[in-house]
Structure formats: structure tokens, C-alpha cells
Write an enzyme that holds these catalytic residues in place. Structure first.
Site, PDB file in Angstrom:
ATOM      1  N   GLU A 153       0.822  -1.200   0.000  1.00 15.82           N
ATOM      2  CA  GLU A 153       0.000   0.000   0.000  1.00 15.82           C
ATOM      3  C   GLU A 153       0.864   1.262   0.000  1.00 15.82           C
ATOM      4  OE1 GLU A 153      -2.549  -0.906   3.351  1.00 15.82           O
ATOM      5  OE2 GLU A 153      -1.270   0.227   4.716  1.00 15.82           O
ATOM      6  N   CYS A 154       0.525   2.151  -0.907  1.00 16.11           N
ATOM      7  CA  CYS A 154       1.161   3.462  -1.057  1.00 16.11           C
ATOM      8  C   CYS A 154       2.674   3.318  -1.204  1.00 16.11           C
ATOM      9  CB  CYS A 154       0.762   4.375   0.091  1.00 16.11           C
ATOM     10  SG  CYS A 154       0.858   6.139  -0.341  1.00 16.11           S
ATOM     11  N   GLY A 155       3.462   3.702  -0.200  1.00 14.47           N
ATOM     12  CA  GLY A 155       4.904   3.588  -0.321  1.00 14.47           C
ATOM     13  C   GLY A 155       5.368   2.175  -0.592  1.00 14.47           C
TER      14      GLY A 155
END
Length: 468
Positions: A342-344
Site C-alpha cells: 500500500e502506497c509507499g
């Protein structure tokens, strides 16, 4: 026989807007009491990973979010009930402005009966502080109220002007000067908690983080608020009863996660983790093992991998240097073992990222696509991911400056709660082999079965299928 609801002094520290200094005040207040040996529990309103790092350091205890939409009112009540049984003081940092949003900080205060302390940046203000405090206090007639703390005050004369502007003198809880550290580690006027593009720098990245908190606590100790004792009339008039919620479903082991070994990346590059998510995985039967890619720790012997959000763009060369880990990740994926990024975490799997200065940084290259760090915020706010035909909805949020051009298949979208048909603000959920990835940050307790399908073992009798 019913157990009496625990009673504990509690404050919600709110403000008329972001940037007023709430985090510094909460962390200073927690540090002031914790270093005197008191048990302090701190919570943060809304989805936030960064402020809690400072509050954990200040209080010495885990920090969980409270949010009427993301976590739900029953979850808020249960966590506060548990904290009141253990702590001598509860502090809750608000988010944005006091009345901002459908599920505002003011609404949380009203529902739970917790008094609001307003922190107001008074650096360019005089008697208007009184008008602003009066408006916050009286905008809702039934808002529990504690008082006002003027922040970033220039000196005694300035503080006297601010105090004189209040209609009700008892609302005055003090004036806090702007605090920073000088070369000798002593508090000086300036700024205390450094920031970057996603918010505050995490406390664990600064070797003088505790000294910063001590400087803020020392400054707060000279205010009326800082001089109040927990046993005195000041704090006791803010004591709140925290009954347990009427219904609190007990966490049950999930077949797809029972005994499942889940590795979780956790260091400065992957630091955006809700402690409650880790607790939920363990409660559902998973064996959680954290490791640090940045420090060259190998991928643990695991059945599934969670790559949380963080700052891979700040650590790209160091991540690329971990060639052995990259090969372990490639083998993990080749074996069809689940990965939730998720994300990073998703960024780290991409082929490259272009930074704000135009330089190109290679990444692990296990997910087809490139990212670019933009100068402006790309997405912000609550999101939820629902599956066709499923009553569950995995709740969470988006907050990122990066954009991504990913050619992996899109198997769903995390949507704004109020616009479930508008894809313009939706976060795609990508699938590539056993990888499921998105900019979407998930709150695991909101949908256990969906989490089991993300990180659980492949379909078998009684277990969930992987999300396709």
C-alpha cells in the site's frame, strides 16, 4: 453484575484549523505527565501515522486512531474504555479544524462527552483571540468545553493582551511560546517538530527527538494548564466516564489466517503502520514478523508479505542496494505467495520513481510501472474498497504526493464514501501475479474477511479465496 464505567480525566485538543500546534501541545502535555511517572494514553483523531510517532515517544504507550467513520463509534468507545481502566490521563489530538468534516472532532467530543481544549496560533493576533475562542465554544451549545491555550506567543505583554480579550476568564489555560532547540539542546524560540511533504518527520528519525519533547514540556510547565495536578480541581472537572460499548464483537480466528506467517516491512522506508492492524492480524490467528529492508534484514520465512506505506522515495538507493532481498521478494512472488503493498509499499515495487528535482531513481522493478513525486498533493481523504456481491467494505484513506503509471491489471477501486460511482478520485487496486497494490491505506479491522483474502492462504476448505 455490571462493572462501573471507569472515570478518567480526558481532553480533546482541537484547533480552528490545521497548523495551529496541536501536535506539539499534545506531545508536550503527555511528556510533562509521563516523565512524572503518570500513566498517559494518547489517541489521534482521523487517519494519521506521523503524529502518533511523537505521541508514543512522549507517553510511552501505543497510539491508536479515533474516527467515527474509519474505525467506528463502537471501536472508539472500546479503546477509550480500555485506556480509562489503565491510565491516569487521556489525551486526544484532533484533526483539521474543530468543526471540519461530516464526522468532525466536535461531533466526537459531543457524542463521547469529552471536553475540548482549543489551541490557537496567536502569533499575529491580539484581542481577536477572544472572539475566536467564543465562536468555537458557542457554535454548538452542547459542546463540552475546557478552555483555550494560546500558542506561539511572543511574551508576557502579548499574553496579557490575549487573555484580556476572553469573555470568560476561566477559559484561559495559558500562553505557550514558540519552542525549538538551540545548539546546546535547550528550548529556544523557533520551530520544534520538523516537517516534509507528508507531514511531520517521524520521531524515530531524529536523535534529539526526546530533547525536543522535553523542551516543549518545560515550556508548557509554566502555563496554567501545565501547573495543574491530576488530583486537583482543574483536571478532575474534566474527568469523563468511559463505559464499554453495548456490543463489542470478539475477534475470532479466521481459517485463512490461522497460523499464516505474515512478514511486515517496518523501518524508516515503511513506517506508516497502524499498530491496530498488526494487533488485528494476531487476533485473527496470523503469526506476524516485522523486518527492516533498509537494514539488510532478509525476508522472513513467511506465507504472505505486507509492504506498508512510507518513504521509499527518500531511501531508493539504499533499497536498491538490497539485491539479496529483491531476489527473495521475486521468489516469493514467483511462488504465488500473497503480497499486499500500500502506497509507499507499492512505490517500492515499481520500476522507478522520478523525484521532484527531475532525477530518476530505480526501484525494485517487481511491479510494472513508474512513479513521479509531484510538488502538489495528489489525493487526500477517506476511501473504501468493496467487492462485488460482498457486504464487506475495507475502509481506509489516501494521502500521497506521488502519481503512478502502472500497467498492471486493475481489479477494483477504493472510492470516496460519498461518491461510489465517481472514478476520478478513486484509487485503483492493481494485481500483478500474487501482488495486490494500491495507494489506498487500509484499516484492517473494518473488513476481516477481505484482509483474509489479501493475506490469507490460497483457497481451501473453510478459507477465503485470494482477491482477483
Amino acid at each position: 453484575m455490571n462493572t462501573p464505567a471507569p472515570r478518567c480525566p480526558a481532553l480533546i485538543i482541537a484547533a480552528p484549523a490545521s497548523g495551529q500546534g496541536k501536535t506539539t501541545v499534545v506531545a508536550a502535555l503527555a511528556r510533562l505527565h509521563a516523565r512524572q511517572g503518570r500513566r498517559v494514553r494518547v489517541f489521534k483523531c482521523g487517519p494519521d501515522y506521523l503524529d502518533p510517532h511523537w505521541h508514543e515517544l512522549a507517553s510511552g504507550a501505543p497510539v491508536h486512531p479515533l474516527d467515527l467513520w474509519l474505525t467506528g463509534e463502537a471501536d472508539c468507545r472500546q479503546r477509550l474504555h480500555q485506556a480509562a481502566n489503565e491510565a491516569e490521563l487521556i489525551l486526544i489530538e484532533g484533526v483539521m479544524g474543530l468543526f471540519d468534516g461530516e464526522h468532525s472532532v466536535a461531533e466526537l467530543a459531543r457524542r463521547l462527552g469529552i471536553p475540548v481544549l482549543a489551541v490557537i496560533d496567536a502569533s499575529a493576533m491580539g484581542g481577536t483571540l477572544g472572539a475566536l475562542a467564543h465562536g468555537l465554544k458557542s457554535y454548538w451549545s452542547d459542546l463540552p468545553w475546557a478552555g483555550v491555550l494560546a500558542n506561539r506567543v511572543a511574551g508576557d505583554r502579548h499574553a496579557d493582551m490575549l487573555r484580556a480579550g476572553l469573555r470568560e476568564p476561566q477559559d484561559w489555560l495559558g500562553a505557550l511560546p514558540r519552542v525549538a532547540l538551540d545548539a546546546d539542546g535547550k528550548g529556544q524560540p523557533g520551530g520544534l517538530l520538523p516537517q516534509r511533504h507528508l507531514g511531520l518527520v517521524t520521531a524515530r528519525e531524529l536523535p534529539d527527538a526526546l530533547a525536543r519533547l522535553d523542551a516543549a514540556a518545560d515550556a508548557l510547565a509554566h502555563t496554567r494548564l501545565g501547573q495543574m495536578t491530576l488530583a486537583g480541581q482543574g483536571w478532575q472537572r474534566w474527568a469523563v466516564r468511559f463505559p464499554a460499548p453495548a456490543e463489542t464483537p470478539a475477534a475470532a480466528a479466521l481459517p485463512a489466517l490461522a497460523g499464516q506467517r505474515v512478514a511486515v516491512a517496518q523501518d524508516e522506508a515503511f513506517c506508516l503502520v497502524y499498530e491496530a492492524n498488526l494487533q488485528a492480524l494476531r487476533a485473527w490467528g496470523a503469526q506476524v514478523q516485522c523486518f527492516s529492508p533498509l537494514r539488510g534484514q532478509p525476508l522472513p520465512d513467511c506465507d504472505a508479505l505486507w509492504l506498508p506505506g512510507g518513504y521509499p522515495e527518500l531511501h531508493a538507493p539504499a533499497l536498491m542496494a538490497q539485491t539479496a532481498l529483491r531476489e527473495q521478494l521475486r521468489q516469493h512472488i514467483a511462488q504465488g505467495k500473497p503480497v499486499w503493498a500500500e502506497c509507499g509499499g507499492m512505490l517500492a515495487l515499481l520500476q522507478s520513481i522520478t523525484l521532484a528535482d527531475g532525477s530518476l531513481q530505480p526501484l525494485w522493478g517487481l511491479l510494472p510501472g513508474q512513479a513521479r513525486l509531484q510538488r502538489r498533493l495528489q489525493a487526500l481523504g477517506p476511501r473504501q474498497w468493496s467487492l462485488p456481491g460482498s457486504p464487506d467494505s475495507l475502509r481506509g484513506h489516501s494521502f500521497h504526493y506521488c502519481s503512478a503509471d502502472c500497467s498492471a491489471a486493475i481489479i477494483g477501486h477504493a472510492m470516496r464514501p460519498e461518491s461510489t460511482a465517481d472514478l476520478s478520485s478513486a484509487e485503483p487496486i492493481y494485481a500483478h501475479g500474487s501482488i495486490r497494490a494500491s495507494f489506498f491505506h487500509a484499516w484492517f479491522p473494518s473488513a476481516p474477511q477481505m484482509v483474509a483474502r489479501l493475506l490469507g492462504r490460497p483457497a481451501e476448505a473453510g478459507s477465503a479465496e485470494h482477491i482477483d
